[in-house]
Design a protein around this motif. Sequence first.
Motif, PDB file in Angstrom:
ATOM      1  N   ARG A  15      22.622   0.813  65.426  1.00  8.63           N
ATOM      2  CA  ARG A  15      21.287   1.068  64.865  1.00  8.63           C
ATOM      3  C   ARG A  15      20.370   1.650  65.934  1.00  8.63           C
ATOM      4  O   ARG A  15      19.662   2.636  65.691  1.00  8.63           O
ATOM      5  CB  ARG A  15      20.697  -0.223  64.305  1.00  8.63           C
ATOM      6  CG  ARG A  15      19.337  -0.031  63.612  1.00  8.63           C
ATOM      7  CD  ARG A  15      18.669  -1.374  63.304  1.00  8.63           C
ATOM      8  NE  ARG A  15      19.481  -2.204  62.453  1.00  8.63           N
ATOM      9  CZ  ARG A  15      20.066  -3.334  62.852  1.00  8.63           C
ATOM     10  NH1 ARG A  15      19.953  -3.733  64.109  1.00  8.63           N
ATOM     11  NH2 ARG A  15      20.772  -4.064  61.999  1.00  8.63           N
ATOM     12  N   ASN A  16      20.357   1.055  67.112  1.00  5.47           N
ATOM     13  CA  ASN A  16      19.487   1.540  68.191  1.00  5.47           C
ATOM     14  C   ASN A  16      19.863   2.968  68.607  1.00  5.47           C
ATOM     15  O   ASN A  16      18.981   3.777  68.921  1.00  5.47           O
ATOM     16  CB  ASN A  16      19.578   0.609  69.394  1.00  5.47           C
ATOM     17  CG  ASN A  16      18.888  -0.720  69.167  1.00  5.47           C
ATOM     18  OD1 ASN A  16      18.056  -0.844  68.261  1.00  5.47           O
ATOM     19  ND2 ASN A  16      19.216  -1.720  69.960  1.00  5.47           N
ATOM     20  N   ALA A  17      21.154   3.269  68.607  1.00  5.74           N
ATOM     21  CA  ALA A  17      21.599   4.618  68.965  1.00  5.74           C
ATOM     22  C   ALA A  17      21.147   5.636  67.923  1.00  5.74           C
ATOM     23  O   ALA A  17      20.784   6.773  68.262  1.00  5.74           O
ATOM     24  CB  ALA A  17      23.116   4.650  69.123  1.00  5.74           C
ATOM     25  N   ILE A  18      21.147   5.230  66.657  1.00  4.29           N
ATOM     26  CA  ILE A  18      20.687   6.125  65.586  1.00  4.29           C
ATOM     27  C   ILE A  18      19.180   6.331  65.695  1.00  4.29           C
ATOM     28  O   ILE A  18      18.679   7.465  65.606  1.00  4.29           O
ATOM     29  CB  ILE A  18      21.071   5.555  64.204  1.00  4.29           C
ATOM     30  CG1 ILE A  18      22.586   5.581  64.024  1.00  4.29           C
ATOM     31  CG2 ILE A  18      20.390   6.352  63.088  1.00  4.29           C
ATOM     32  CD1 ILE A  18      23.075   4.863  62.770  1.00  4.29           C
ATOM     33  N   PRO A  25      21.784  12.866  62.371  1.00  2.00           N
ATOM     34  CA  PRO A  25      22.158  12.908  60.950  1.00  2.00           C
ATOM     35  C   PRO A  25      23.400  13.766  60.728  1.00  2.00           C
ATOM     36  O   PRO A  25      23.503  14.872  61.253  1.00  2.00           O
ATOM     37  CB  PRO A  25      20.929  13.541  60.293  1.00  2.00           C
ATOM     38  CG  PRO A  25      19.797  13.165  61.187  1.00  2.00           C
ATOM     39  CD  PRO A  25      20.361  13.193  62.575  1.00  2.00           C
ATOM     40  N   GLY A  26      24.328  13.202  59.981  1.00  2.00           N
ATOM     41  CA  GLY A  26      25.572  13.907  59.697  1.00  2.00           C
ATOM     42  C   GLY A  26      26.688  13.601  60.673  1.00  2.00           C
ATOM     43  O   GLY A  26      27.858  13.902  60.383  1.00  2.00           O
ATOM     44  N   ASP A  27      26.378  13.030  61.829  1.00  2.00           N
ATOM     45  CA  ASP A  27      27.428  12.685  62.792  1.00  2.00           C
ATOM     46  C   ASP A  27      28.374  11.647  62.186  1.00  2.00           C
ATOM     47  O   ASP A  27      27.928  10.668  61.579  1.00  2.00           O
ATOM     48  CB  ASP A  27      26.824  12.098  64.072  1.00  2.00           C
ATOM     49  CG  ASP A  27      26.208  13.153  64.969  1.00  2.00           C
ATOM     50  OD1 ASP A  27      26.342  14.346  64.654  1.00  2.00           O
ATOM     51  OD2 ASP A  27      25.592  12.763  65.981  1.00  2.00           O
ATOM     52  N   PHE A  57      20.710   3.443  57.231  1.00  2.00           N
ATOM     53  CA  PHE A  57      20.964   4.240  58.427  1.00  2.00           C
ATOM     54  C   PHE A  57      22.294   4.984  58.361  1.00  2.00           C
ATOM     55  O   PHE A  57      22.483   5.978  59.067  1.00  2.00           O
ATOM     56  CB  PHE A  57      20.979   3.342  59.673  1.00  2.00           C
ATOM     57  CG  PHE A  57      19.631   2.835  60.071  1.00  2.00           C
ATOM     58  CD1 PHE A  57      18.722   3.664  60.707  1.00  2.00           C
ATOM     59  CD2 PHE A  57      19.255   1.523  59.808  1.00  2.00           C
ATOM     60  CE1 PHE A  57      17.472   3.204  61.083  1.00  2.00           C
ATOM     61  CE2 PHE A  57      18.010   1.052  60.172  1.00  2.00           C
ATOM     62  CZ  PHE A  57      17.118   1.890  60.808  1.00  2.00           C
ATOM     63  N   VAL A  58      23.210   4.488  57.559  1.00  2.00           N
ATOM     64  CA  VAL A  58      24.573   5.021  57.514  1.00  2.00           C
ATOM     65  C   VAL A  58      24.946   5.305  56.060  1.00  2.00           C
ATOM     66  O   VAL A  58      24.518   4.605  55.145  1.00  2.00           O
ATOM     67  CB  VAL A  58      25.563   4.008  58.133  1.00  2.00           C
ATOM     68  CG1 VAL A  58      27.013   4.406  57.869  1.00  2.00           C
ATOM     69  CG2 VAL A  58      25.318   3.886  59.636  1.00  2.00           C
ATOM     70  N   SER A  67      29.067   8.101  58.202  1.00  2.00           N
ATOM     71  CA  SER A  67      28.304   9.096  58.953  1.00  2.00           C
ATOM     72  C   SER A  67      26.840   8.678  58.955  1.00  2.00           C
ATOM     73  O   SER A  67      26.407   7.844  58.150  1.00  2.00           O
ATOM     74  CB  SER A  67      28.454  10.496  58.329  1.00  2.00           C
ATOM     75  OG  SER A  67      27.978  10.496  56.992  1.00  2.00           O
ATOM     76  N   VAL A  68      26.072   9.254  59.862  1.00  2.00           N
ATOM     77  CA  VAL A  68      24.653   8.934  59.969  1.00  2.00           C
ATOM     78  C   VAL A  68      23.904   9.569  58.793  1.00  2.00           C
ATOM     79  O   VAL A  68      24.094  10.742  58.480  1.00  2.00           O
ATOM     80  CB  VAL A  68      24.076   9.453  61.301  1.00  2.00           C
ATOM     81  CG1 VAL A  68      22.589   9.148  61.407  1.00  2.00           C
ATOM     82  CG2 VAL A  68      24.831   8.841  62.474  1.00  2.00           C
TER      83      VAL A  68
END
Length: 234
Positions: A15-18, A25-27, A57-58, A67-68
């Motif tokens: 979550r923190n990385a997002i 987004p899309g990763d 978030f996902v 994916s994000v």
Amino acid sequence: MTQPESTQFAAEQIRNAIIAGHFKPGDRLVEQQLTDMLNVSRHPVREALRLLAREGFVEIQRNKGASVSAVDPHSVIDVYNIRMALGRIALDHLLSEPGRVSPSVLKQLEKLAQNSAKYAGLEDQSHTLMNDFEFQQAIIDATGLQRTMRYFSELTGDVRRFNNLLSVVYTDRKGDSEKYVVKLYEAIRDGDREEAQRIWQAKFHKAVERYLSLIKDMESDGARRPRQAARGKS
């Protein structure tokens, strides 16, 4: 760590990385890569991704994995409608009867309002953002309504993500401080529920308009680049 603790740890790290924009987004979020990165087993990572999917978030698609999630107008409106509604609940609760806002809460809000005016003059806007999050959460926390407090706090991560991803620049921080923080504090101090609700709603409507405008600009830029490249090749 126990398995639930491992799941919460994995969810927090992802979550923190997002939010910070390390995952865009899309990763794709590949379970094996995440297990190696976080040094936890695969099951907690899988459960963490499911938890983050429930939080928005996902995105998990069958046969495609996780994916994000995208930041689009629907997600912005959804987050802000909920935060706006939670704020209305909080202000109704606090201002429906005299004396519900304690002197200590008023002192805290006054200090945050003063900080807002002070930070508006600094070049670095990060102090303004953090102070504004604290000001909003202080209003919510003053209610003591546990679900309202928890849901509002959880959605702050979405707002931080919007700011980081869209590279928001606040151009009139002094004006915003006066209209949406100082005046809101004064309305709460004076017990003016109608005025407090008006300011809260105006504050959040302006935020939505700002984000939607930035998303539109990003989409327009993305649409223009391929055409410009094509012209360059020709």
